[in-house]
Write a protein that holds these residues in place. Structure first.
Motif, PDB file in Angstrom:
ATOM      1  N   ARG A 135       0.930  -1.297  -0.116  1.00  0.00           N
ATOM      2  CA  ARG A 135       0.119  -0.157  -0.093  1.00  0.00           C
ATOM      3  C   ARG A 135       0.857   1.254   0.088  1.00  0.00           C
ATOM      4  NH1 ARG A 135      -3.123   0.778   4.419  1.00  0.00           N
ATOM      5  NH2 ARG A 135      -1.822  -0.772   5.618  1.00  0.00           N
ATOM      6  N   GLU A 136       2.033   1.159   0.871  1.00  0.00           N
ATOM      7  CA  GLU A 136       2.820   2.326   0.681  1.00  0.00           C
ATOM      8  C   GLU A 136       3.438   2.663  -0.681  1.00  0.00           C
ATOM      9  OE1 GLU A 136       3.777   4.198   3.433  1.00  0.00           O
ATOM     10  OE2 GLU A 136       5.398   5.301   2.593  1.00  0.00           O
ATOM     11  N   LYS A 137       3.953   1.657  -1.385  1.00  0.00           N
ATOM     12  CA  LYS A 137       4.147   1.691  -2.571  1.00  0.00           C
ATOM     13  C   LYS A 137       3.205   2.192  -3.728  1.00  0.00           C
ATOM     14  CE  LYS A 137       7.285  -0.748  -6.144  1.00  0.00           C
ATOM     15  NZ  LYS A 137       8.208  -1.902  -6.135  1.00  0.00           N
ATOM     16  N   ALA A 138       2.328   1.623  -3.588  1.00  0.00           N
ATOM     17  CA  ALA A 138       1.169   2.154  -4.525  1.00  0.00           C
ATOM     18  C   ALA A 138       0.639   3.707  -4.290  1.00  0.00           C
ATOM     19  CB  ALA A 138      -0.231   1.463  -4.527  1.00  0.00           C
ATOM     20  N   TYR A 139       0.617   4.030  -2.911  1.00  0.00           N
ATOM     21  CA  TYR A 139       0.146   5.412  -2.327  1.00  0.00           C
ATOM     22  C   TYR A 139       1.298   6.449  -2.851  1.00  0.00           C
ATOM     23  CZ  TYR A 139      -0.757   9.230   1.002  1.00  0.00           C
ATOM     24  OH  TYR A 139      -0.996  10.306   1.716  1.00  0.00           O
ATOM     25  N   SER A 140       2.925   6.027  -2.905  1.00  0.00           N
ATOM     26  CA  SER A 140       3.833   6.673  -3.316  1.00  0.00           C
ATOM     27  C   SER A 140       3.941   7.081  -4.795  1.00  0.00           C
ATOM     28  CB  SER A 140       5.007   6.156  -2.813  1.00  0.00           C
ATOM     29  OG  SER A 140       6.056   6.922  -3.391  1.00  0.00           O
ATOM     30  N   GLN A 141       3.595   5.889  -5.622  1.00  0.00           N
ATOM     31  CA  GLN A 141       3.637   5.885  -6.940  1.00  0.00           C
ATOM     32  C   GLN A 141       2.585   6.751  -7.593  1.00  0.00           C
ATOM     33  OE1 GLN A 141       4.477   1.968  -8.586  1.00  0.00           O
ATOM     34  NE2 GLN A 141       6.456   2.127  -7.932  1.00  0.00           N
ATOM     35  N   GLU A 142       1.382   6.825  -6.879  1.00  0.00           N
ATOM     36  CA  GLU A 142       0.137   7.648  -7.257  1.00  0.00           C
ATOM     37  C   GLU A 142       0.467   9.140  -7.028  1.00  0.00           C
ATOM     38  OE1 GLU A 142      -3.556   6.234  -5.678  1.00  0.00           O
ATOM     39  OE2 GLU A 142      -4.059   8.370  -5.436  1.00  0.00           O
ATOM     40  N   LEU A 143       1.085   9.532  -6.041  1.00  0.00           N
ATOM     41  CA  LEU A 143       1.676  10.841  -5.879  1.00  0.00           C
ATOM     42  C   LEU A 143       2.615  11.432  -6.662  1.00  0.00           C
ATOM     43  CD1 LEU A 143       1.013  10.843  -2.122  1.00  0.00           C
ATOM     44  CD2 LEU A 143      -0.154  12.251  -3.599  1.00  0.00           C
ATOM     45  N   GLN A 144       3.563  10.365  -7.011  1.00  0.00           N
ATOM     46  CA  GLN A 144       4.620  10.690  -7.855  1.00  0.00           C
ATOM     47  C   GLN A 144       4.147  10.868  -9.374  1.00  0.00           C
ATOM     48  OE1 GLN A 144       8.286   8.120  -7.778  1.00  0.00           O
ATOM     49  NE2 GLN A 144       7.194   6.990  -6.183  1.00  0.00           N
ATOM     50  N   ARG A 145       3.121   9.948  -9.722  1.00  0.00           N
ATOM     51  CA  ARG A 145       2.295  10.184 -11.207  1.00  0.00           C
ATOM     52  C   ARG A 145       1.548  11.582 -11.167  1.00  0.00           C
ATOM     53  NH1 ARG A 145       0.814   5.202 -10.322  1.00  0.00           N
ATOM     54  NH2 ARG A 145       2.513   3.689 -11.137  1.00  0.00           N
ATOM     55  N   SER A 146       1.154  11.921  -9.869  1.00  0.00           N
ATOM     56  CA  SER A 146       0.234  13.387 -10.012  1.00  0.00           C
ATOM     57  C   SER A 146       1.004  14.464  -9.982  1.00  0.00           C
ATOM     58  CB  SER A 146      -0.884  13.259  -8.793  1.00  0.00           C
ATOM     59  OG  SER A 146       0.022  13.241  -7.649  1.00  0.00           O
ATOM     60  N   GLY A 147       2.232  14.185  -9.581  1.00  0.00           N
ATOM     61  CA  GLY A 147       3.317  15.460  -9.658  1.00  0.00           C
ATOM     62  C   GLY A 147       3.418  15.980  -8.340  1.00  0.00           C
ATOM     63  N   GLU A 148       2.798  15.347  -7.205  1.00  0.00           N
ATOM     64  CA  GLU A 148       3.122  15.905  -5.783  1.00  0.00           C
ATOM     65  C   GLU A 148       4.517  15.552  -5.243  1.00  0.00           C
ATOM     66  OE1 GLU A 148      -0.802  17.704  -3.954  1.00  0.00           O
ATOM     67  OE2 GLU A 148      -0.665  15.745  -4.326  1.00  0.00           O
ATOM     68  N   TRP A 149       4.712  14.238  -5.613  1.00  0.00           N
ATOM     69  CA  TRP A 149       5.958  13.584  -4.871  1.00  0.00           C
ATOM     70  C   TRP A 149       7.113  13.686  -6.066  1.00  0.00           C
ATOM     71  CZ3 TRP A 149       5.129   9.176  -0.905  1.00  0.00           C
ATOM     72  CH2 TRP A 149       6.459   8.927  -0.199  1.00  0.00           C
ATOM     73  N   LEU A 150       8.027  14.795  -6.038  1.00  0.00           N
ATOM     74  CA  LEU A 150       8.934  14.585  -7.138  1.00  0.00           C
ATOM     75  C   LEU A 150      10.051  13.768  -7.361  1.00  0.00           C
ATOM     76  CD1 LEU A 150       9.324  18.742  -7.476  1.00  0.00           C
ATOM     77  CD2 LEU A 150       7.810  17.325  -8.540  1.00  0.00           C
ATOM     78  N   ASN A 151      10.586  13.437  -6.089  1.00  0.00           N
ATOM     79  CA  ASN A 151      11.774  12.538  -6.223  1.00  0.00           C
ATOM     80  C   ASN A 151      11.780  11.654  -4.901  1.00  0.00           C
ATOM     81  OD1 ASN A 151      12.940  15.181  -7.312  1.00  0.00           O
ATOM     82  ND2 ASN A 151      13.586  13.156  -8.488  1.00  0.00           N
ATOM     83  N   ILE A 152      12.046  10.501  -5.093  1.00  0.00           N
ATOM     84  CA  ILE A 152      12.306   9.654  -3.781  1.00  0.00           C
ATOM     85  C   ILE A 152      13.665   8.654  -4.076  1.00  0.00           C
ATOM     86  CG2 ILE A 152      10.524   7.993  -4.823  1.00  0.00           C
ATOM     87  CD1 ILE A 152      10.138   6.904  -1.699  1.00  0.00           C
ATOM     88  N   TRP A 153      14.746   8.970  -3.103  1.00  0.00           N
ATOM     89  CA  TRP A 153      15.801   8.381  -3.166  1.00  0.00           C
ATOM     90  C   TRP A 153      16.163   7.533  -1.868  1.00  0.00           C
ATOM     91  CZ3 TRP A 153      16.240  13.815  -4.026  1.00  0.00           C
ATOM     92  CH2 TRP A 153      16.525  14.173  -5.458  1.00  0.00           C
ATOM     93  N   ARG A 154      16.606   6.427  -1.974  1.00  0.00           N
ATOM     94  CA  ARG A 154      17.100   5.673  -0.799  1.00  0.00           C
ATOM     95  C   ARG A 154      18.557   6.079  -0.412  1.00  0.00           C
ATOM     96  NH1 ARG A 154      14.134   2.992   2.010  1.00  0.00           N
ATOM     97  NH2 ARG A 154      13.768   1.120   0.783  1.00  0.00           N
ATOM     98  N   CYS A 155      18.415   6.413   1.007  1.00  0.00           N
ATOM     99  CA  CYS A 155      19.602   6.772   1.850  1.00  0.00           C
ATOM    100  C   CYS A 155      20.575   5.500   1.897  1.00  0.00           C
ATOM    101  CB  CYS A 155      19.427   7.462   3.284  1.00  0.00           C
ATOM    102  SG  CYS A 155      18.395   8.744   2.882  1.00  0.00           S
TER     103      CYS A 155
END
Lengths: 97, 97, 97, 97, 97, 97, 97, 97, 97, 97
Positions: free
Chosen positions: A26-46
């Protein structure tokens, strides 16, 4: 409006495997939906940490809090928020890309 | 290879104005040259602080150190380095853009 | 959009008295102008410290940074920024007053 | 007399859902009663955190402790207290609003 | 109303001896006047440190800040404030003595 | 010989109510006995925290450790010890009261 | 009565060489006198640091503070004090040696 | 070769009483054996804390780690290691006693 | 006997250029001599910082302190010492190389 | 490309002995395989701690994260990553040995 968000995940070592797998899906789906809609611009692993550094571009503080509060992993995270502004040396517009 | 870099600037309050102006000019030119060449991907001001958050895309550790060490403001900065990797939830390639 | 800002002031003990008096006068005028215009909602002294806690209501991150960066005391301050959102238990609108 | 209070909530991930729901309901009622009576001036959510920043206007230290100690969420909170005083640059009375 | 105050003094090693002696004399007189008037209940030296722990009994936050802000050593101090309340196990009244 | 002691209590949220009630009763009795005998001079609640600040007047380090080690709440506490000495500005004897 | 004391020395890099040499000579003499009289039981260098760890055996807190306050290097030191008591597993008397 | 070791013990509040008693007995025997053999020079209780400060005199790093790793309480401890060297002001040999 | 040493260098921004150049030359010569003699096994630059991480192989604590204390840059450094021992998973001898 | 990695292990005190033994066996095999393949250059035990300091020589950040993320002990570790570069005083090549 840009924000840098660092999320540190701390899952209990005895977490139920089904609950864990479902939450991560669910976290992955939630994140990818926001990436596609343009609000979550980047996500990198530390590197070497169960953490990510993300850049968000949102309407305002309310919207940002709403997004973060509803992360499926929210109860297992420590979140650090840094509001960003245009840097005078930047050659591009404030939004990355 | 991506790195998140936070730079906190601390200029002496009694810094010579000419030296200061010259150093800031050189810092800006240095930063913009690296932004144009594609190694300094993003630079954002951290709101309310004499600090920036930057994303670098460099060949290796040696190159990153070489870039940072030669910043005109290096003697006045505290620098924090976070190596980044691809996040499994990212929908795009690891390089922002 | 609301932000809580804590400012800790650290003036050099050997600061020129005229420069100090002038800087403090300009700081006060700058703050009061923003209080009158409605962006600087509250300013309180933290008891026993050369510090204040303030609430700002601004258009966006850019505006907040612009306000803080131009504080006459900015070179002598450490500033801590906390973005605020509506609390679900609040009975009033998010803006105080 | 004004105080800034930051409350960080840390609920156990395995908390009984009924106990949790009941505690949150009682916390909300308790907070709103004090907001209506004028002692709990403001409550804001800190963006991205299970935390709030609040301003209290109370008779004295005894009253403030009594209020905080009886918060239904008190056993799950870390609370940070900052006594406030009038700031010489404030254009309004010390009480917000 | 009681407060525990810890003051850590940090005098510049090159402070002018006359200024230093005068400041310390004024600090002592200021402290003793408030001890006699009953607002500065106790002052103890923290062993091995240029620090003191003090108990104040004041009307309110405003008065406490006014006292601390006007300490002759204020520009050289870091001050930490802890508001106190009656402890349910205390056998005496909250004011010491 | 005076010591300032800060005790931070951290009871497990799922502590057995009977054990908890009994422990708190014994803690109170233990503390009041030492207050009556003159070794536990003061105990104040730190506002908003499950903590107290206490002043002890004991024969020596051995006695102080013996008192603290036998607190019924000792297994649930973090304790911070500050040895105190006479302050040269104090108008009274080192023992409060 | 035993105390563990850690002293961290921080001499200004531009300290006058004569003042420095004289201060260090006086510090050594002062320390050795107290070692001979039996109050300064041990002094060890912390490897790689301008610091020492020392064990003192003194009459009471007042005496310990008096010794530390009069160290010629006191204005250049940060001092950390840990009161010690007999450990139940110790086979010898509490005083070393 | 001398080392200062600080051990902070943190036993679970719900530890099985028999396991606890047995572990503490074995810890005491283990410590006293090393005190008798001359490698564990001193052990002091830190007042008000479940902690000790110890001085070890061992052949090398390997031996020190071997001793500490095999402490019966090791899984419940945080251990801090400070290598020691002769202090130029010490009047005695580096080994205490 | 192996130690990991981290050195953070902090040169004054107004350091005399000749003194600085000379100190750095002597530091380099001093380091390289110890590298050749086999006591200073490795020295790496920490990326983006005026810091190094080094591995030393020395006879004992006394020798390590002697080496570090005599570094030409010692007065400008903060040094952190971690004693090392053989790791049970290591396939090679404890000395690198 | 070199990295210094510090790993702090924190196993639950009530971990199932079989799971624990199996995890440790797999960790050792995993580590030794990477040591043999030349990516895990060194691993040392930090004296007195359930921690190691390791040097890795990897292709890039992605590879390093992949190695660390798949450590059998990863869920029980806190990992700290320091990217390394050649030090100008090093007499050898950047890779140890």
């Amino acid at each position: 409006m840009l924000f840098a968000i660092r999320m540190d995940v701390n899952l209990p070592v005895d977490m139920d495997p089904t609950v864990k797998a479902d939450t991560l899906l669910r976290e992955k789906a939630y994140s990818q939906e926001l990436q596609r809609s343009g609000e979550w611009l980047n996500i990198w692993r530390c590197v070497g940490e169960y953490s990510n550094l993300s850049i968000f571009d949102v309407e305002d503080n309310e919207r940002l809090h709403n997004i973060l509060w509803n992360l499926p992993l929210f109860p297992y995270m420590r979140i650090d928020v840094t509001p960003l502004a245009t840097h005078p040396s930047a050659i591009a517009a404030p939004a990355p890309g």
